[in-house]
Design an enzyme around this catalytic site. Structure first.
Site, PDB file in Angstrom:
ATOM      1  N   TYR A   1      -9.058   5.620   7.400  1.00 50.04           N
ATOM      2  CA  TYR A   1      -9.206   5.970   8.816  1.00 50.04           C
ATOM      3  C   TYR A   1     -10.263   7.074   8.890  1.00 50.04           C
ATOM      4  CZ  TYR A   1      -4.810   3.508   9.885  1.00 50.04           C
ATOM      5  OH  TYR A   1      -3.831   2.549  10.047  1.00 50.04           O
TER       6      TYR A   1
ATOM      7  N   LYS B   1       1.113   0.197  15.106  1.00 50.55           N
ATOM      8  CA  LYS B   1       2.525   0.166  15.523  1.00 50.55           C
ATOM      9  C   LYS B   1       2.899  -1.031  16.402  1.00 50.55           C
ATOM     10  CE  LYS B   1       4.036   3.507  13.296  1.00 50.55           C
ATOM     11  NZ  LYS B   1       3.986   2.756  12.053  1.00 50.55           N
TER      12      LYS B   1
ATOM     13  N   TYR C   1       4.067   6.847  10.064  1.00 53.29           N
ATOM     14  CA  TYR C   1       3.232   5.703   9.678  1.00 53.29           C
ATOM     15  C   TYR C   1       4.061   4.613   9.001  1.00 53.29           C
ATOM     16  CZ  TYR C   1      -0.967   3.225   8.190  1.00 53.29           C
ATOM     17  OH  TYR C   1      -1.941   2.270   8.019  1.00 53.29           O
TER      18      TYR C   1
ATOM     19  N   PRO D   1      -4.040   0.778  19.036  1.00 48.56           N
ATOM     20  CA  PRO D   1      -3.795   0.239  17.695  1.00 48.56           C
ATOM     21  C   PRO D   1      -3.790   1.271  16.565  1.00 48.56           C
ATOM     22  CG  PRO D   1      -5.977  -0.394  18.465  1.00 48.56           C
ATOM     23  CD  PRO D   1      -5.273   0.222  19.627  1.00 48.56           C
TER      24      PRO D   1
ATOM     25  N   HIS E   1       0.844  -1.200   0.000  1.00 46.62           N
ATOM     26  CA  HIS E   1       0.000   0.000   0.000  1.00 46.62           C
ATOM     27  C   HIS E   1       0.878   1.248   0.000  1.00 46.62           C
ATOM     28  CE1 HIS E   1      -4.120  -1.681   1.401  1.00 46.62           C
ATOM     29  NE2 HIS E   1      -3.545  -2.457   0.515  1.00 46.62           N
TER      30      HIS E   1
HETATM   31  P1  FAD Z   1       2.030 -11.354  21.861  1.00 46.03           P
HETATM   32  O1  FAD Z   1       1.595 -11.462  20.452  1.00 46.03           O
HETATM   33  O2  FAD Z   1       1.000 -10.986  22.892  1.00 46.03           O
HETATM   34  O3  FAD Z   1       2.711 -12.727  22.251  1.00 46.03           O
HETATM   35  C1  FAD Z   1       3.021 -13.067  23.571  1.00 46.03           C
HETATM   36  C2  FAD Z   1       2.936 -14.566  23.732  1.00 46.03           C
HETATM   37  O4  FAD Z   1       3.304 -14.914  25.060  1.00 46.03           O
HETATM   38  C3  FAD Z   1       1.529 -15.099  23.530  1.00 46.03           C
HETATM   39  O5  FAD Z   1       1.531 -16.139  22.607  1.00 46.03           O
HETATM   40  C4  FAD Z   1       1.094 -15.512  24.920  1.00 46.03           C
HETATM   41  O6  FAD Z   1       0.182 -16.607  24.876  1.00 46.03           O
HETATM   42  C5  FAD Z   1       2.410 -15.882  25.530  1.00 46.03           C
HETATM   43  N1  FAD Z   1       2.405 -15.842  26.998  1.00 46.03           N
HETATM   44  C6  FAD Z   1       1.732 -15.016  27.822  1.00 46.03           C
HETATM   45  N2  FAD Z   1       1.973 -15.296  29.093  1.00 46.03           N
HETATM   46  C7  FAD Z   1       2.839 -16.332  29.099  1.00 46.03           C
HETATM   47  C8  FAD Z   1       3.463 -17.071  30.121  1.00 46.03           C
HETATM   48  N3  FAD Z   1       3.244 -16.802  31.415  1.00 46.03           N
HETATM   49  N4  FAD Z   1       4.286 -18.067  29.778  1.00 46.03           N
HETATM   50  C9  FAD Z   1       4.531 -18.364  28.472  1.00 46.03           C
HETATM   51  N5  FAD Z   1       3.957 -17.694  27.452  1.00 46.03           N
HETATM   52  C10 FAD Z   1       3.124 -16.688  27.764  1.00 46.03           C
HETATM   53  N6  FAD Z   1      -1.427  -4.237  16.739  1.00 46.03           N
HETATM   54  C11 FAD Z   1      -1.595  -3.606  15.611  1.00 46.03           C
HETATM   55  O7  FAD Z   1      -0.597  -3.064  15.099  1.00 46.03           O
HETATM   56  N7  FAD Z   1      -2.819  -3.578  14.995  1.00 46.03           N
HETATM   57  C12 FAD Z   1      -3.918  -4.221  15.546  1.00 46.03           C
HETATM   58  O8  FAD Z   1      -5.003  -4.213  14.979  1.00 46.03           O
HETATM   59  C13 FAD Z   1      -3.778  -4.883  16.736  1.00 46.03           C
HETATM   60  N8  FAD Z   1      -4.822  -5.523  17.325  1.00 46.03           N
HETATM   61  C14 FAD Z   1      -4.634  -6.138  18.532  1.00 46.03           C
HETATM   62  C15 FAD Z   1      -5.695  -6.777  19.169  1.00 46.03           C
HETATM   63  C16 FAD Z   1      -5.522  -7.393  20.416  1.00 46.03           C
HETATM   64  C17 FAD Z   1      -6.692  -8.075  21.102  1.00 46.03           C
HETATM   65  C18 FAD Z   1      -4.247  -7.361  21.029  1.00 46.03           C
HETATM   66  C19 FAD Z   1      -4.040  -8.017  22.397  1.00 46.03           C
HETATM   67  C20 FAD Z   1      -3.190  -6.746  20.377  1.00 46.03           C
HETATM   68  C21 FAD Z   1      -3.364  -6.124  19.135  1.00 46.03           C
HETATM   69  N9  FAD Z   1      -2.310  -5.491  18.470  1.00 46.03           N
HETATM   70  C22 FAD Z   1      -2.496  -4.864  17.315  1.00 46.03           C
HETATM   71  C23 FAD Z   1      -0.989  -5.463  18.989  1.00 46.03           C
HETATM   72  C24 FAD Z   1      -0.115  -6.534  18.352  1.00 46.03           C
HETATM   73  O9  FAD Z   1      -0.879  -7.668  18.059  1.00 46.03           O
HETATM   74  C25 FAD Z   1       0.965  -6.808  19.361  1.00 46.03           C
HETATM   75  O10 FAD Z   1       1.720  -5.634  19.510  1.00 46.03           O
HETATM   76  C26 FAD Z   1       1.857  -7.967  18.984  1.00 46.03           C
HETATM   77  O11 FAD Z   1       1.130  -9.175  19.062  1.00 46.03           O
HETATM   78  C27 FAD Z   1       3.054  -8.018  19.918  1.00 46.03           C
HETATM   79  O12 FAD Z   1       3.717  -9.233  19.769  1.00 46.03           O
HETATM   80  P2  FAD Z   1       4.400  -9.922  21.017  1.00 46.03           P
HETATM   81  O13 FAD Z   1       5.018 -11.157  20.470  1.00 46.03           O
HETATM   82  O14 FAD Z   1       5.199  -8.942  21.739  1.00 46.03           O
HETATM   83  O15 FAD Z   1       3.205 -10.289  22.005  1.00 46.03           O
HETATM   84  C1  DHB Z   2      -5.134  -2.754  11.147  1.00 42.33           C
HETATM   85  C2  DHB Z   2      -5.015  -2.401  12.453  1.00 42.33           C
HETATM   86  C3  DHB Z   2      -4.611  -1.134  12.766  1.00 42.33           C
HETATM   87  O1  DHB Z   2      -4.470  -0.772  14.036  1.00 42.33           O
HETATM   88  C4  DHB Z   2      -4.327  -0.197  11.804  1.00 42.33           C
HETATM   89  O2  DHB Z   2      -3.958   1.048  12.158  1.00 42.33           O
HETATM   90  C5  DHB Z   2      -4.431  -0.568  10.506  1.00 42.33           C
HETATM   91  C6  DHB Z   2      -4.829  -1.849  10.176  1.00 42.33           C
HETATM   92  C7  DHB Z   2      -5.586  -4.118  10.799  1.00 42.33           C
HETATM   93  O3  DHB Z   2      -5.833  -4.917  11.697  1.00 42.33           O
HETATM   94  O4  DHB Z   2      -5.704  -4.399   9.612  1.00 42.33           O
END
Ligand code: FAD
Ligand code: DHB
Length: 382
Positions: A194, A290, A377, A286, A72
């Site tokens: 957005y 980021k 962005y 979100p 995009h």
């Molecule tokens: P996570 O993906 O949370 O991974 C952490 C892992 O650790 C998980 O698999 C969990 O099960 C595991 N864990 C937890 N506790 C323990 C433990 N005690 N022992 C062992 N393992 C454990 N970001 C965006 O940019 N756009 C979005 O639309 C967006 N939507 C989101 C929606 C939700 C509901 C959430 C929670 C987050 C969202 N995010 C979004 C943020 C993005 O998904 C996260 O920033 C990203 O997943 C970060 O990756 P991570 O590996 O740090 O954490």
């Molecule tokens: C999506 C999530 C976001 O937070 C965003 O800014 C753009 C796209 C998505 O889940 O596709």
């Protein structure tokens, strides 16, 4: 069992760190509390910065991404019945890639050959402040290691194991959530939209040319079952600009969830031989996509530092926390700013709404303002 780096959490941060370290010949084990299927089933982020794509390429897991992702070069801001295109490519020379976090996670899981323990119970981290750290789980499993990487997300055990006097937490919550829906319908528009609307924020995103992801700002008091598909589509249509509303193709949802919005930073990210990366150390709302990208930049800094350590240079590991946090705070600012710009804040009254509209008008008419938005962005440099 003994490894060099024990990684807690098999989200994108843990898996990507594991991949980069294994590639460099550093032995790792990942301990995850959920099942593989559960981790893969979580629908989350969808927009990758070019820096994240480059890191996934370096990790050797970008073949399917290159085949299936959508590049995009811009997105739209919609307000007051207008649509203003932010031309990322023209303003920054860079673009973003639309590719689901689920797919990134799957590609990383498929590539991993080193040990991964799923559905681990009672995960605990020990002796990371001094001595030799180790991780325990289930009744009697133990992993000895040189370092522990806390990649276990916001609710994980690693940050919670740090003594309170050694860590400072900064937090801001928002009085609303995002209700998200995934549907096998063609996206309303080629690029993301957005929307800032009197009824609240909306976002039109996508996962492919046939799969859409839409979000609506909703009160935190509401539950998913109060939002049957028909209510979601009707509310989305009300918030979209007229031409987009006309193009909207609706269909049954294949996933629906409400996520609270939060800004959160832990300082520092390093505690002796324990390092936090990704959501374990910080959360952004979100807006601006980021979260996943910040997890990737943390992992970049941490993997480089660990690789340097095993080559005899300790200084990068000492600098990890400060280096990662410098980029984290800038992304926190951007996500907070974009959230404040686009969401309904009734408590700010009509003056607050006028400030938002004046800023949106300013962005619409100023290349300088558009450039500031666009360069954040597409992602600040590592
Ligand atoms: P996570 O993906 O949370 O991974 C952490 C892992 O650790 C998980 O698999 C969990 O099960 C595991 N864990 C937890 N506790 C323990 C433990 N005690 N022992 C062992 N393992 C454990 N970001 C965006 O940019 N756009 C979005 O639309 C967006 N939507 C989101 C929606 C939700 C509901 C959430 C929670 C987050 C969202 N995010 C979004 C943020 C993005 O998904 C996260 O920033 C990203 O997943 C970060 O990756 P991570 O590996 O740090 O954490
Ligand atoms: C999506 C999530 C976001 O937070 C965003 O800014 C753009 C796209 C998505 O889940 O596709």
């Amino acid at each position: 069992m003994r490894v060099q780096v024990a990684i807690v959490g098999s989200g994108p941060a843990g898996l990507l760190l594991g991949q980069l370290l294994e590639q460099a010949g550093i032995r790792t084990a990942i301990v995850e509390s959920r099942s593989r299927e559960y981790v893969l089933g979580r629908i989350r982020a969808g927009v990758l910065e070019s820096g994240t794509v480059a890191l996934l390429e370096r990790a050797g897991v970008a073949d399917r991404l290159h085949e299936e992702s959508l590049v995009h070069e811009g997105f739209d801001l919609a307000f007051s019945g207008r649509r203003v295109r932010i031309d990322l490519q023209a303003l920054t020379g860079r673009s973003v890639s639309v590719y689901g976090q689920t797919e990134v996670t799957k590609d990383l899981m498929d590539a991993r050959k080193a040990p991964g323990f799923y559905e681990a119970r009672d995960v605990a981290v020990h002796s990371f402040e001094s001595g030799t750290p180790y991780v325990t789980f289930n009744e009697n499993q133990k992993i000895d290691c040189d370092f522990i990487a806390g990649c276990d997300g916001f609710h994980g055990v690693c940050r919670a194991s740090v003594p309170a006097e050694k860590i400072t937490l900064f937090e801001k919550t928002y009085p609303f959530g995002w209700l998200g829906i995934l549907s096998d319908t063609p996206p309303v528009s080629e690029e993301l939209i957005y929307v800032s609307h009197e009824r609240g924020f909306a976002l039109c995103s996508q996962r492919s040319r046939t799969r859409s992801r839409y979000y609506l700002q909703c009160p935190l008091s509401e539950q998913v079952d109060e939002w049957p598909d028909e209510r979601f589509w009707a509310e989305l249509r009300r918030r979209l600009p007229a031409d987009a509303a006309q193009n909207l193709v609706t269909g049954p949802s294949i996933e629906k969830s409400i996520a609270p919005l939060r800004s959160f930073v832990a300082e520092p990210l390093a505690f002796g031989r324990l390092f936090l990366a990704g959501d374990a150390g910080h959360i952004v709302p979100p807006t601006g996509a980021k979260g996943l990208n910040l997890a990737a930049s943390d992992v970049y800094y941490l993997s480089e530092a660990l690789i340097a350590f095993y080559k005899g240079n300790e200084s990068q590991l000492k600098a990890y926390s400060a280096k990662a946090l410098a980029r984290v705070w800038k992304a926190e600012r951007f996500s907070w700013w974009m959230t404040k710009l686009l969401h309904g804040f009734p408590e700010e009254g009509s003056f607050g709404r006028h400030m938002q509209l004046a800023e949106l008008e300013y962005i619409a008419g100023s290349r300088a303002a558009q450039t500031a938005l666009a360069e954040n962005y597409v992602g600040l440099p590592y």
